[in-house]
Design a protein around this motif. Sequence first.
Motif, mmCIF file in Angstrom:
data_model
loop_
_atom_site.group_PDB
_atom_site.id
_atom_site.type_symbol
_atom_site.label_atom_id
_atom_site.label_comp_id
_atom_site.label_asym_id
_atom_site.label_seq_id
_atom_site.Cartn_x
_atom_site.Cartn_y
_atom_site.Cartn_z
ATOM 1 N N ASN A 192 -1.625 -23.477 -7.842
ATOM 2 C CA ASN A 192 0.201 -23.321 -7.207
ATOM 3 C C ASN A 192 1.130 -23.572 -8.605
ATOM 4 O OD1 ASN A 192 -0.483 -21.164 -5.171
ATOM 5 N ND2 ASN A 192 -0.494 -22.793 -3.731
ATOM 6 N N ARG A 193 0.603 -24.998 -9.073
ATOM 7 C CA ARG A 193 1.463 -25.727 -10.096
ATOM 8 C C ARG A 193 1.503 -25.174 -10.981
ATOM 9 N NH1 ARG A 193 1.398 -32.377 -8.604
ATOM 10 N NH2 ARG A 193 1.835 -31.981 -6.492
ATOM 11 N N PHE A 194 0.292 -24.943 -11.562
ATOM 12 C CA PHE A 194 -0.193 -23.832 -13.277
ATOM 13 C C PHE A 194 0.013 -22.710 -12.880
ATOM 14 C CE2 PHE A 194 -2.832 -21.083 -15.201
ATOM 15 C CZ PHE A 194 -2.787 -22.015 -16.800
ATOM 16 N N LEU A 195 0.223 -21.765 -11.967
ATOM 17 C CA LEU A 195 0.904 -20.718 -11.801
ATOM 18 C C LEU A 195 2.076 -20.542 -11.784
ATOM 19 C CD1 LEU A 195 -1.853 -18.900 -9.368
ATOM 20 C CD2 LEU A 195 -1.999 -18.463 -11.908
ATOM 21 N N SER A 196 3.007 -21.674 -11.335
ATOM 22 C CA SER A 196 4.114 -21.656 -11.272
ATOM 23 C C SER A 196 5.237 -21.821 -12.426
ATOM 24 C CB SER A 196 4.560 -23.045 -10.281
ATOM 25 O OG SER A 196 6.077 -23.196 -10.653
ATOM 26 N N GLU A 197 3.813 -22.931 -13.216
ATOM 27 C CA GLU A 197 4.301 -23.356 -14.935
ATOM 28 C C GLU A 197 4.028 -22.305 -15.624
ATOM 29 O OE1 GLU A 197 2.280 -26.690 -15.960
ATOM 30 O OE2 GLU A 197 2.903 -27.929 -14.388
ATOM 31 N N LEU A 198 3.502 -21.163 -15.961
ATOM 32 C CA LEU A 198 2.865 -20.109 -16.133
ATOM 33 C C LEU A 198 4.247 -18.687 -15.784
ATOM 34 C CD1 LEU A 198 -0.193 -18.852 -17.889
ATOM 35 C CD2 LEU A 198 -0.702 -18.033 -16.080
ATOM 36 N N ALA A 199 4.152 -18.948 -15.179
ATOM 37 C CA ALA A 199 5.270 -18.055 -14.744
ATOM 38 C C ALA A 199 6.771 -18.595 -15.421
ATOM 39 C CB ALA A 199 5.623 -17.574 -13.322
ATOM 40 N N GLU A 200 7.090 -19.743 -15.247
ATOM 41 C CA GLU A 200 8.309 -19.816 -15.752
ATOM 42 C C GLU A 200 7.784 -19.932 -17.520
ATOM 43 O OE1 GLU A 200 10.295 -24.427 -17.129
ATOM 44 O OE2 GLU A 200 9.381 -24.014 -14.329
ATOM 45 N N ASP A 201 6.934 -20.490 -18.332
ATOM 46 C CA ASP A 201 6.340 -20.290 -19.572
ATOM 47 C C ASP A 201 7.356 -18.457 -20.050
ATOM 48 O OD1 ASP A 201 6.561 -23.028 -19.921
ATOM 49 O OD2 ASP A 201 4.065 -22.541 -19.895
#
Length: 78
Positions: free
Chosen positions: A36-45
Amino acid sequence: MPAISVSIKTDTLYNLERAVKRTGWNKSKIAEEALNRFLSELAEDSEDARMGEEAYAKFKASGEKAIPADAVYKELGL
């Protein structure tokens, strides 16, 4: 609840097992939180990249001249 199967390197599994002992969480909870953290960072990037591309296109369309970095540094006394 849906389930997935993944392959991970031995050292990652070792770190996951250490995290289980440290936190008391199970592997699934740790993996889900990490994903979830990785996917959130990916969406933000992705959003940051989209905004950057949009800003650059707007700048190019404006016809304004770019200011070279060395001129900015000189102006700032750097």
